[in-house]
Design an enzyme around this catalytic site. Structure first.
Site, PDB file in Angstrom:
ATOM      1  N   CYS A  56      38.051  31.936  36.031  1.00  0.00           N
ATOM      2  CA  CYS A  56      39.317  31.678  35.337  1.00  0.00           C
ATOM      3  C   CYS A  56      40.279  30.794  36.139  1.00  0.00           C
ATOM      4  O   CYS A  56      40.946  29.938  35.566  1.00  0.00           O
ATOM      5  CB  CYS A  56      39.984  32.982  34.947  1.00  0.00           C
ATOM      6  SG  CYS A  56      40.235  34.138  36.282  1.00  0.00           S
ATOM      7  N   HIS A 112      46.603  33.872  37.068  1.00  0.00           N
ATOM      8  CA  HIS A 112      45.511  33.676  38.040  1.00  0.00           C
ATOM      9  C   HIS A 112      45.547  32.319  38.736  1.00  0.00           C
ATOM     10  O   HIS A 112      44.522  31.702  38.968  1.00  0.00           O
ATOM     11  CB  HIS A 112      44.148  33.888  37.386  1.00  0.00           C
ATOM     12  CG  HIS A 112      43.839  35.327  37.191  1.00  0.00           C
ATOM     13  ND1 HIS A 112      42.641  35.753  36.702  1.00  0.00           N
ATOM     14  CD2 HIS A 112      44.546  36.454  37.409  1.00  0.00           C
ATOM     15  CE1 HIS A 112      42.633  37.070  36.617  1.00  0.00           C
ATOM     16  NE2 HIS A 112      43.792  37.506  37.048  1.00  0.00           N
TER      17      HIS A 112
END
Length: 115
Positions: A56, A112
């Site tokens: 991600c 993230h």
């Protein structure tokens, strides 16, 4: 482009899904669950060949900067919640470009990309 004919932009990025996990044009197996997604897909622009990184963090970094993750140091694993690294702050991100062109931007979901 003035505000009257400026297109709406909704970009949905979902990790770890196969091509037909939400159903496809030839399948109605999930139509009751994903009715709105199917409607958006049929009436919008569909990016069928947008390839992402395997994790991600690199995927989000590439999407937001338009650069390969390795060129900005974001090619590794997911940034941990207590990590001491993240995306360098000197990059212009997609939301900034959109705001500079009169769009209102919103983000929902995980980041993230570091702190």
């Amino acid at each position: 482009i003035n505000s009257i004919n400026k297109p709406n932009v909704i970009f949905i990025l979902i990790d770890d899904l196969g091509y037909t996990y939400l159903g496809d044009d030839n399948s109605n197996k999930l139509i009751n669950i994903t009715t709105n997604l199917h409607h958006l897909s049929k009436n919008g622009i569909r990016l069928n060949n947008y390839y992402t990184q395997e994790m991600c963090t690199p995927t989000r970094a590439a999407l937001l900067t338009g650069k390969y993750p390795i060129s900005i140091g974001m090619q590794y694993d997911m940034t941990p919640p207590i990590g001491n690294w993240g995306m360098p702050l000197n990059h212009i991100l997609l939301p900034k470009v959109l705001k500079d062109n009169g769009y209102s931007t919103h983000m929902l979901g995980k980041w993230h990309l570091g702190h």
